[in-house]
Design an enzyme around this catalytic site. Structure first.
Site: not given
Lengths: 705, 554
Positions: A324, A398, A400, A402, A413
């Protein structure tokens, strides 16, 4: 650097872990005291009904009985010395097994202590959502499959099962040796709990999934004690070869008597028995079962429980490893790896802005931006207090984005489209350069985070942060090693093919399976197996269970669901998927140890012939004394020396049998060359020296000279 | 030309000729065993025998066919000899005694061709031609058929079919043995071997004595005697007899013939498994052992001379023909004992102790370097399996050979195989030495006498058929004991080989990786050679010590 240093396995067996050793596979050292404490067990094993299971040593025991009778009838120093050493040969062989088992027994004792008589609080009419189910007390041993029990803080979980309600922190140190508590909750892949572990906080309802006496701890005890041990396919095949060699040598010696009588050199029973014992492969015959037990034991020391020896052997044969991506090959979260400024902005400016915007971002991605800025540009981490009236803008689904507003400057960003839109809305324009940086990062499998700042009323893009899944250090070397061993690695990931390919290239795996569903995984395993390959994989989720069952070596993580643990043939208590590689190495080492000692054992015979044959026949045919190339003192001392060497070599090799021979991943050809030199040539030469030395000592014993 | 140069030229020409034949003959046999087409004559044979030439058999059916065919052959041959006085071309020979008939029937059917009788005074032409010579062909073909089934075990996947015995047998006789025998019989006749239907001619010798000379179809039988690694001579003196082997050229040719099929079969093997390098590895092991043995015997015959006569003769010339000399005799002796042929052109009994001991040791190796037709290859493949098993463990994997795993079942059959022949040799020799009457059959006393008995059982159980001479073996006990040794020594290993073939064919092959033990490199050649020498050496060391070694070291 080896990965074991990243997450050193806890060792309940007390074996010190050796980080960064070139030969990773090693077991615990043999404590000489164990030889003494195991002696009574070794003597108990002299019971012929036990001995018959080991044809080689059974023949030695029969030989010992015959010489004993002969020595009683015709006492002589020589007859008694041989008799004693033949018995010692058998005892030493049993000792090796007893020592190997003894180590397991100690572990089993520790485990048994956790199997206290727990009183279970059984819920008789529990249903999902039931508010106050009826409760009754029941002994843990009375719990049946499908019963529901409630466990609260401070109580011991009475049996293996799945959490069906609630969440709790559980202390699993009794099993894993790991003292940090783990979280167990209903639903998902963290729902399995093990009987004997302790709930530290909260309350959970557990559905029992094991029958009494068949719980994980019960199985673990049986495994480490060796009670459930069955001979593995390879061991059976080797036993057949050893048995047939034993028969050949037995025939060679039995038919020797008429030849000897004709030659006028009739031999005593004592000498014939000694010759048989010297020739039959006692070294490997005596150590064979200890090697098998010790192999399992080495896994246990690494906190891996193999449900059968067959699985350990299969691990040595694995052709394809399914790994994995997350947690095994990569750290499992994306990290900032690069600052890519646009024209007109320096990298340092970008790093500064990026760091500012990430100060309040506690996600791993955010932390990694701060770390990178510090490492790459020496930007000291600033604390919120230093920034006075900074206002942090948290990330939302909403926006996307910060960021931070500080001293009239706004830094943001976030996802490329969101930040571009923000820039456009604030009077700026994201040019094509930004787009091309973003595309480049996406194509390489990374995630672009665009950084923009608004100063003096206009927003502009400063640059792009390259976030990527970081491959663990040393993986490429590890995979190169595996390739040299002839093992193909396939990375399994849910990522899209582009990202998957980038990571696969970086990690150096041979192949990858992107956007993998459990069905894809299953199909891959079946396809590999149809080509005659053996497949190993790790898994923890319920949806991994079919694939774990299908794989030849399925290692379930202890944190996984009970379905996964049931399906796999090994359980890793540390839940470290990287351990699969070590498991393969242990499997190989087990087989190599058997092969090496078989070679050694057979090669030993040459020297023994040169000791015994001239001793038997040089009187009848003086020319045969030329074969006495070791110049042994007398016929009696020669035969005695050979027998003593034969017995002592078993004891000398017990540590090697328990530890396993040195193993370094390399191609079959170079492994073989090395082992032939060490164990083949060594086996040929060593007994000449050993027998000579013993002869030099025992020639002073009256009656042997 | 001096002897040494002539000797070297013989050896080099032999190796060169065998190297030239290796590819074409090996490929031809491979094609014969794999082709889908039947020749017309073969189709006719299948119709006659009621065989479906396109139906493959399971290993058990294949085995039953081998055993049934061989049992019928033994009975037929036995009856033939017992009834010989009533048959055509008996040239006045009476019925053969029951003991000799059983022993001879067992001997020729098992490709051993041990002879406890002298051919010229026991067998008529019809028995020689349609009894013994026929077995010379088919017993050789049986060996190749069995190894074909084993190779198919390696090449086939997930099937229970290993080929059709009747098809293999017919094709090998029709396409391989008959054409070769035909051509080389003519060459032998041209070289001076006799070929006629004369009875016993009585001639007067120079000093006035009378001598009886039996003529007969010698060359035609001689050629298949060598080609099929049979070894049963038309005459008692075998290839030392001038009618069978008149000169140095025929001697060289006979050595070539007895080696040619067995040395080409590794190519067949490599070809069939799709990797010629595997064949080269096997032939390399055979070649190393053969070369070492030739060197040891030749050197000992040349130099371990104790008598004055020996020094005059330039070596151990007792029992050797002047026309072959030391080199031609030693080369023949090594080749015949390493191939299960058992034809002799000199008396191994008269060899130096170490030289004679080597001929015993050669047979003890199990007739594998290069061994009998077919049986040599399956013998060495079984030893290769043992070597791969031990070495495979040492590289940390379940051992696999040519992609097939060597598990418990495979090791069981391989172990039984390597157990069988030593058991027969040692028990047989042990019994003979324990029974005072049988011990009295020895010509010599001491270690040399024991070597004679050891040689007889080694030769019979390994289906070689050569005799050390000296031991009186035409007694009921030896006829029976050696007859049984030959039958068990031939057919028990075949049972295990075919069972192994079946078990291998069922497997899905494992793909080769860097972790797989390579079995085509010099490393493996060395390993296999060492395993062969150590396993055989350890088994027989005590017996050899009391025979040839006791004599040679004194």
């Amino acid at each position: 650097m080896s990965l074991t240093t990243l997450e050193p396995p806890a060792s309940p067996g007390g074996a010190p872990t050796e980080p960064q050793q070139p030969h990773r596979v090693s077991g615990g050292m043999l404590d000489p005291k164990q030889l003494l404490t195991s002696l009574p067990d070794a003597v108990k094993k002299l019971d012929p009904r036990v001995m018959i299971k080991n044809p080689v040593m059974f023949v030695v025991e029969v030989g010992a009985v015959l010489t004993t009778l002969s020595a009683i009838k015709d006492p002589s120093v020589f007859a008694w010395v041989i008799t004693v050493w033949l018995w010692l040969t058998v005892v030493f062989a049993n000792l090796s097994e007893a020592v190997a088992e003894g180590r397991g027994k100690a572990q089993a004792e520790t485990l048994r202590r956790t199997k206290t008589h727990t009183v279970a609080r059984r819920l008789t009419d529990w249903r999902p959502g039931a508010t106050s189910p009826r409760e009754e007390e029941a002994a843990a041993s009375d719990l049946r499959l499908g019963d529901h029990v409630v466990v609260e803080a401070g109580q011991i979980i009475p049996g293996d099962g799945d959490v069906v309600e609630g969440v709790a922190s559980v202390d699993e140190s009794a099993i894993t040796g790991e003292s940090a508590p783990v979280i167990r909750e209903s639903g998902g892949d963290r729902s399995a709990v093990t009987g004997g572990t302790k709930v530290l906080s909260d309350r959970i309802v557990v559905r029992i999934t094991s029958k009494p006496g068949e719980t994980f701890i019960d199985r673990m005890i049986a495994l480490v004690e060796g009670a459930a041990r069955q001979k593995t396919p390879n061991e059976i095949a080797l036993n057949i070869l050893l048995a047939s060699l034993t028969i050949v040598f037995l025939l060679a010696v039995v038919t020797l008597q008429p030849f000897a009588i004709y030659a006028g050199a009739e031999q005593s029973i004592v000498i014939l028995a000694a010759l048989v014992v010297a020739l039959i492969p006692t070294t490997i015959g005596g150590l064979l079962s200890a090697i098998g037990i010790a192999g399992m034991d080495r896994l246990v020391q690494r906190n891996v429980l193999a449900m059968s020896g067959r699985a350990v052997e299969a691990a040595g044969d694995v052709n394809t490893l399914l790994l994995d991506k997350t947690g095994t090959i990569t750290f499992g979260n994306r990290q900032a790896s690069e600052f890519l400024p646009v024209k007109g902005t320096t990298a340092a400016e970008l790093a500064n802005a990026a760091q500012l915007s990430s100060l309040a971002d506690e996600t791993p991605e955010g932390r990694s931006v701060v770390v990178l800025a510090k490492e790459r540009y020496g930007l000291r981490e600033r604390h919120e207090g230093e920034l006075g009236h900074a206002e942090f803008v948290p990330f939302t689904a909403q926006t996307r984005m910060s960021g931070v507003d500080v001293d009239g400057r706004q830094v943001r960003k976030g996802a490329a489209s969101a930040v571009t839109a923000w820039v456009a809305a604030n009077g700026g324009r994201a040019d094509e350069e930004v787009q091309s940086l973003v595309d480049r990062i996406s194509q390489s499998g990374g995630t672009p985070l665009v950084v923009a700042a608004k100063e003096d009323g206009t927003a502009r893009v400063l640059g792009v942060i390259h976030l990527k899944d970081v491959v663990k250090h040393g993986m490429r070397e590890r995979f190169d090693e595996l390739r040299r061993m002839g093992i193909r690695t396939v990375m399994i990931t849910g990522d899209n093919p582009l990202t998957a390919k980038a990571i696969a290239d970086e990690a150096g795996v041979d192949d990858f399976l992107a956007e993998a569903t459990p069905e894809d995984k299953m199909a891959l395993i079946k396809r590999e197996q149809a080509g005659g390959k053996l497949v190993a994989m790790t898994g923890d989720g319920t949806n991994d269970a079919p694939a774990l069952a299908q794989a030849d070596v399925g290692v379930a993580m202890n944190t996984g669901t009970s379905a996964a643990k049931e399906a796999g043939n090994m359980v890793d208590l540390d839940s470290d998927p990287t351990k699969l590689i070590e498991i393969v190495e242990i499997g190989k080492q087990l087989l190599i140890t058997r092969g090496a000692l078989t070679t050694f054992s057979i090669a030993n015979d040459v020297a023994k012939y040169f000791a015994i044959i001239p001793a038997m026949f040089a009187i009848a045919y003086p020319g045969l004394d030329k074969l006495n190339i070791m110049q042994l003192h007398s016929p009696a001392s020669a035969i005695t020396s050979a027998i003593i060497f034969n017995a002592l070599i078993i004891v000398v090799l017990i540590p090697l049998a328990l530890r396993g021979v040195r193993y370094r991943p390399s191609s079959a050809s170079s492994l073989l060359t090395r082992n032939i030199w060490v164990y083949g040539l060594g086996g040929l030469v060593l007994p000449f020296a050993g027998i000579k030395v013993i002869d030099l000592i025992i020639q002073f014993i009256p009656g042997l000279s | 030309m001096n002897d040494t140069l002539a000797g070297w030229l013989q050896i080099l020409a032999l190796v060169g000729a065998l190297a030239l034949t290796y590819r074409p003959l090996g490929d031809h046999i491979a094609h014969t065993l794999t082709s889908a087409k039947h020749l017309r004559v073969e189709r006719f044979a299948y119709r006659l025998g009621g065989v479906d030439g396109d139906a493959d058999q399971k290993w058990s059916v294949y085995l039953r066919s081998v055993l049934a065919f061989s049992a019928v052959s033994v009975l037929f041959l036995y009856a033939f000899m017992r009834l010989q006085s009533h048959l055509l071309l008996s040239i006045g020979m009476p019925a053969v005694t029951p003991g000799v008939s059983f022993n001879t029937a067992a001997s020729f059917v098992t490709n051993t061709n041990w002879q406890s009788y002298s051919g010229e005074s026991t067998m008529g032409h019809l028995v020689q031609m349609s009894g013994l010579a026929v077995q010379n062909f088919v017993s050789a073909a049986v060996g190749i058929a069995v190894v074909a089934a084993l190779i198919r075990g390696f090449t086939r996947r997930k099937t229970d079919r290993v080929g059709n015995f009747w098809v293999d047998l017919t094709r090998i006789v029709v396409r391989v043995l008959l054409p070769l025998a035909f051509v080389f019989a003519i060459v032998l006749v041209a070289g001076g071997a006799v070929q006629n239907f004369h009875g016993v001619d009585s001639i007067s010798t120079l000093i006035g004595d009378h001598q009886s000379l039996t003529g007969g179809p010698v060359a035609s039988q001689e050629v298949i005697k060598e080609l099929g690694t049979n070894g049963g001579g038309f005459y008692n003196a075998n290839s030392a007899h001038p009618f069978e082997n008149p000169n140095a050229f025929t001697n060289w040719l006979e050595i070539y013939l007895l080696l040619v099929i067995a040395t080409s079969l590794p190519r067949t093997f490599g070809r069939m498994v799709g990797d010629n390098r595997q064949g080269y590895a096997i032939i390399a092991v055979m070649g190393v052992i053969w070369a070492a043995s030739v060197a040891i015997v030749t050197v000992n015959e040349l130099h371990s001379v104790s008598s004055q006569a020996g020094h005059v003769a330039g070596g151990m010339m007792e029992g050797k023909e002047q026309r072959f000399g030391i080199w031609g005799s030693a080369l023949f002796a090594v080749s015949t004992t390493l191939t299960s042929t058992g034809a002799v052109n000199s008396f191994h009994d008269s060899y130096s102790p170490i030289g004679g001991g080597m001929t015993i040791f050669n047979m003890m190796l199990g007739e594998i370097a290069p061994g009998g037709t077919g049986s040599g290859l399956y013998g060495i493949l079984i030893l290769a399996i043992i070597a791969v098993f031990v070495a495979g463990l040492m590289v940390g994997r379940t051992p696999e050979y040519l992609g097939k795993k060597l598990g418990g079942r495979e090791m069981k059959f391989a172990s039984l195989y390597i157990l069988t022949t030593p058991a027969i040799v040692l028990v047989g020799a042990g019994l003979a030495m324990a029974l005072p009457g049988e011990r009295a059959g020895m010509l010599n006393t001491g270690a040399h006498g024991f070597s004679e008995v050891l040689y007889a059982f080694t030769s019979a159980a390994n289906n070689n058929g050569s005799a050390f001479a000296g031991l009186t073996v035409n007694t009921d006990w030896y006829n029976t004991a050696l007859g049984l040794a030959m039958l068990f020594g031939r057919f028990l290993p075949i049972v295990f080989v075919l069972a192994l073939a079946g078990s291998l064919a069922r497997q899905q092959p494992v793909p080769a990786t860097a972790g797989t033990l390579p079995t085509h490199r010099p490393q493996f050649v060395g390993l296999l050679t060492a395993v062969i020498l150590i396993v055989v050496g350890l088994t027989y060391f005590p017996a050899l010590a009391l025979g040839p070694l006791a004599e040679g070291l004194s």
